[in-house]
Design an enzyme around this catalytic site. Structure first.
Site, PDB file in Angstrom:
ATOM      1  N   GLN A  77      -5.446  -5.604   1.905  1.00  0.00           N
ATOM      2  CA  GLN A  77      -5.684  -6.289   3.181  1.00  0.00           C
ATOM      3  C   GLN A  77      -6.933  -5.781   3.923  1.00  0.00           C
ATOM      4  O   GLN A  77      -7.576  -6.572   4.628  1.00  0.00           O
ATOM      5  CB  GLN A  77      -4.443  -6.176   4.072  1.00  0.00           C
ATOM      6  N   ALA A 135      -5.160   3.543   5.340  1.00  0.00           N
ATOM      7  CA  ALA A 135      -5.651   4.925   5.324  1.00  0.00           C
ATOM      8  C   ALA A 135      -4.543   5.893   5.724  1.00  0.00           C
ATOM      9  O   ALA A 135      -4.423   6.986   5.157  1.00  0.00           O
ATOM     10  CB  ALA A 135      -6.838   5.058   6.268  1.00  0.00           C
ATOM     11  N   CYS A 151      -4.028  -2.227  11.738  1.00  0.00           N
ATOM     12  CA  CYS A 151      -5.473  -2.117  11.919  1.00  0.00           C
ATOM     13  C   CYS A 151      -5.919  -2.650  13.276  1.00  0.00           C
ATOM     14  O   CYS A 151      -6.470  -3.743  13.387  1.00  0.00           O
ATOM     15  CB  CYS A 151      -6.255  -2.800  10.814  1.00  0.00           C
ATOM     16  N   LYS A 173      -1.473   1.982  12.432  1.00  0.00           N
ATOM     17  CA  LYS A 173      -0.902   1.359  11.234  1.00  0.00           C
ATOM     18  C   LYS A 173      -2.032   0.887  10.322  1.00  0.00           C
ATOM     19  O   LYS A 173      -2.591  -0.191  10.521  1.00  0.00           O
ATOM     20  CB  LYS A 173       0.005   0.196  11.636  1.00  0.00           C
ATOM     21  N   THR A 174      -2.387   1.727   9.346  1.00  0.00           N
ATOM     22  CA  THR A 174      -3.492   1.424   8.440  1.00  0.00           C
ATOM     23  C   THR A 174      -3.141   1.867   7.023  1.00  0.00           C
ATOM     24  O   THR A 174      -2.274   2.725   6.831  1.00  0.00           O
ATOM     25  CB  THR A 174      -4.779   2.170   8.857  1.00  0.00           C
ATOM     26  N   VAL A 227      14.824  -7.426  -0.319  1.00  0.00           N
ATOM     27  CA  VAL A 227      15.957  -6.711   0.272  1.00  0.00           C
ATOM     28  C   VAL A 227      16.379  -7.456   1.527  1.00  0.00           C
ATOM     29  O   VAL A 227      15.540  -7.876   2.335  1.00  0.00           O
ATOM     30  CB  VAL A 227      15.563  -5.255   0.594  1.00  0.00           C
ATOM     31  N   ALA A 271       0.828  -1.201   0.000  1.00  0.00           N
ATOM     32  CA  ALA A 271       0.000   0.000   0.000  1.00  0.00           C
ATOM     33  C   ALA A 271       0.866   1.256   0.000  1.00  0.00           C
ATOM     34  O   ALA A 271       0.650   2.188  -0.794  1.00  0.00           O
ATOM     35  CB  ALA A 271      -0.925  -0.009   1.222  1.00  0.00           C
ATOM     36  N   GLY A 272       1.870   1.297   0.877  1.00  0.00           N
ATOM     37  CA  GLY A 272       2.704   2.488   1.008  1.00  0.00           C
ATOM     38  C   GLY A 272       3.658   2.668  -0.157  1.00  0.00           C
ATOM     39  O   GLY A 272       3.805   3.778  -0.681  1.00  0.00           O
ATOM     40  N   ASP A 318       3.400   0.569   7.559  1.00  0.00           N
ATOM     41  CA  ASP A 318       3.438  -0.105   8.855  1.00  0.00           C
ATOM     42  C   ASP A 318       4.830  -0.185   9.470  1.00  0.00           C
ATOM     43  O   ASP A 318       4.968  -0.374  10.679  1.00  0.00           O
ATOM     44  CB  ASP A 318       2.907  -1.542   8.702  1.00  0.00           C
ATOM     45  N   CYS A 322     -10.050   3.655  10.981  1.00  0.00           N
ATOM     46  CA  CYS A 322     -10.403   2.279  11.252  1.00  0.00           C
ATOM     47  C   CYS A 322     -11.925   2.141  11.146  1.00  0.00           C
ATOM     48  O   CYS A 322     -12.642   2.566  12.048  1.00  0.00           O
ATOM     49  CB  CYS A 322      -9.922   1.929  12.664  1.00  0.00           C
TER      50      CYS A 322
END
Ligand code: FAD
Length: 413
Positions: free
Chosen positions: A43, A309, A161, A306-307, A78, A13-14, A298, A343
Site C-alpha cells: 500500500q 514501517a 499513514c 499506523k504504517t 475470520v 504487511a504485519g 494497523d 512517514c
C-alpha cells in the site's frame, strides 16, 4: 476442527512479516495464516501510483507467493474470536484452534461513513489513493486538470499513514506547477483534525510547501456528504466554541481519505478496547487480558503511527516474545517495541521529508544528518522511497531479514 501451534489472522504487511520473523528464528514451526485475499498489496506504493511514478501492478503480488514456505495458508475470513477456548471461528463456522494467536487483519476503510461517496468513487472527479483501483484515477484527474478547484480531505485520527492525505496533494500540486496550471487552480486541504502533522518538528518543512503551492488550509473540517454529479461536498466545521455548522464546497476534483476504524469482527470481540482496537501492551505487543494473543499492524491499540514501517519493527518483537513465552528461545528479557513509525512525505516529485519517530513524537532518524536531514526535503530520501523501500519490503521485511529491526530487550516495567 483445524489446529495449529501458531495461528496468524491476516496475511498483510504485519501478518506475513510476523510469520517470516518467527521462521527466521526457528524453522519447523507449525504456523497457519488465515486470509481470504488472493492478492497482497504494498500500500505505501499507492501514493506513487497516484503521483504517476509507479504502475499499480508494481504494488501487488499473489498472496500465494508471499506466504512463507512451510506455512499453511487457510484461505478464509475470520468471523470471531473465542479466546477462552483458544479458537478463532471462520466464516462458515469452521473452527481453528491455536496455542498462540497473532492478530493482524489491518483496519477497515469506512467508505460508507460518508454519505454518497461509494456511488461516485472513481467518477465525477472523486478519487482516493487509499484503494488500489482508484489510485490511477488520481493521476488521470491530475493530468486532466488545467485549472479549477481541487479539494483534499483528511478524516479524524487514527488513520493509516497519516501523511498520505497531504502526500497526494503535494504531488498533484507539483505536477500542476510543472505544467504551469497551478496558478489557475484553487487547492484546499480540509482536515478533520487540528494540526497539519502529528509530530510538530516536521510541520515547518511542510508549511514551506503549503506556501509555495498556495494551498488553503482548513482545520476542524470533516467531510460528511458528497454529490459527485453535482460536484459538491459538505463538511462539518467545528468552531472554537464547540459549535458545528455545515460548509458547502464545490470541486472539479476531490481526493478523499475515508474514515477508518477497527474491522467489525475485531471491534465486537473480547479482544477490543473501548475504541475497538486489539488491546495490547504497547511495549511487548502482547494482549493485556489474553497472554496467548499478540497483535501488530494497523489493528492494534498502541499509539504509534499506523504504517508498514511500524509493522516492520513490530514483527520481530512479536516473534521473540511469542517464542520466549513458548520456552523456545532463551532470551532473559522481553522484546520491547519503542513505537517506531515512519512517514516519507512526498513534498514534490523528487523530494521527500522523511519523518521517523517513536512514542511521544520523539524523532528517531535512521540515517546521519549528512546523508538525510530528516527535517528538510531530501532527494536521497526520495530515492529511498522510490527505489529502496519497495525491495526492503518485499525482500527483507516479508522474508524475515531484519538488519535494521533488531528489537530492544529490557525487563518489562
Ligand atoms: P494490511 O497490510 O492492510 O493487511 C491486512 C490483511 O488482513 C489483508 O491481507 C486482509 O485481506 C486481511 N484480513 C482482513 N480481514 C480479515 C479477516 N476477517 N480474516 C482474515 N484476514 C483478514 N506505510 C508506510 O510505512 N509508509 C508509507 O509511505 C505508507 N503509505 C501509505 C499510503 C496509503 C495510500 C495507504 C493506504 C497506506 C500507507 N501505509 C504506509 C500504511 C501501510 O500500508 C499499513 O500500515 C500496513 O499495510 C499495515 O499492515 P497490516 O498487516 O496491519 O494491514
Amino acid at each position: 476442527e483445524i489446529s495449529h501451534d501458531i495461528v496468524i489472522v491476516g496475511g498483510g504487511a504485519g501478518g506475513i512479516a510476523a510469520a517470516a520473523s518467527l521462521l527466521a528464528r526457528m524453522g519447523n514451526l507449525d504456523i497457519a495464516i488465515i486470509d481470504p485475499a488472493d492478492i497482497h498489496y504494498y500500500q505505501p506504493g499507492w501514493t506513487l501510483v497516484g503521483g504517476g511514478v509507479f504502475t499499480p501492478e508494481e504494488t501487488r503480488r499473489d498472496m500465494a507467493s508471499q506466504i512463507p514456505g512451510g506455512v499453511r495458508w487457510i484461505r478464509a475470513a475470520v468471523a470471531a474470536f473465542e479466546p477462552e477456548a483458544k479458537a478463532v471461528i471462520l466464516e462458515g463456522c469452521r473452527v481453528v484452534k491455536y496455542k498462540k494467536l497473532i492478530v493482524a487483519p489491518g483496519l477497515k476503510l469506512n467508505w460508507a461513513g460518508i454519505e454518497g461517496l461509494e456511488a461516485t468513487l472513481g467518477r465525477n472527479g472523486v478519487t482516493s489513493n487509499y484503494r488500489y483501483d482508484l489510485a490511477p484515477y488520481t493521476w488521470e484527474l491530475v493530468r486532466g486538470m488545467s485549472g479549477g478547484t481541487a479539494l483534499f480531505t483528511q478524516p479524524p485520527m487514527p488513520i493509516k499513514c497519516a501523511g498520505a492525505p497531504q502526500k497526494a496533494m503535494y504531488l498533484s500540486c507539483c505536477e500542476w506547477e510543472r505544467r504551469g496550471t497551478l496558478k489557475n487552480t484553487r487547492v484546499e486541504f480540509l482536515n478533520a483534525g487540528g494540526v497539519l502533522f502529528g509530530v510538530k518538528d516536521y510541520v515547518p518543512a511542510l508549511m514551506e510547501y503549503v506556501g509555495r503551492y498556495g494551498i488553503d488550509l482548513s482545520f476542524h473540517h470533516e467531510l460528511k456528504r458528497i454529490d459527485g454529479p453535482a460536484r459538491t461536498a459538505w463538511f462539518e466545521r467545528t468552531n472554537a466554541d464547540g459549535g458545528r455548522e455545515i460548509v458547502e464546497k464545490s470541486f472539479d476534483m476531490i481526493h478523499v481519505v475515508p474514515p477508518q476504524t477497527a474491522p467489525d469482527f475485531v471491534r465486537v470481540s473480547p479482544l477490543a478496547n473501548a475504541a475497538g482496537w486489539v488491546e495490547v501492551d504497547q511495549a511487548t505487543l502482547r494482549h493485556v487480558r489474553y497472554p496467548d494473543i499478540y497483535s501488530l499492524g494497523d489493528v492494534m491499540s498502541a499509539p504509534n503511527a499506523k504504517t508498514a514501517a511500524a509493522a516492520r519493527k513490530q514483527a520481530p518483537v512479536v516473534a521473540e516474545n511469542l517464542l520466549r513465552d513458548l520456552g523456545l528461545i532463551a532470551e532473559p528479557h522481553e522484546a520491547i517495541y519503542d513505537g517506531y513509525g515512519s512517514c516519507p512525505l512526498t513534498v514534490e516529485r523528487g523530494k521527500v521529508v522523511l519523518a521517523e519517530f517513536a512514542y511521544g513524537g520523539r524523532r528517531v532518524p535512521s540515517f546521519p544528518k549528512w546523508f538525510i536531514d530528516d527535517l528538510k526535503p531530501s532527494k536521497t530520501a526520495w530515492l529511498l522511497k522510490e527505489k529502496i523501500l519497495p525491495p526492503v519490503y518485499w525482500q527483507a521485511m516479508l522474508k524475515g531479514r531484519e538488519p535494521m529491526a533488531k528489537p530492544h530487550h529490557q525487563t518489562a516495567a
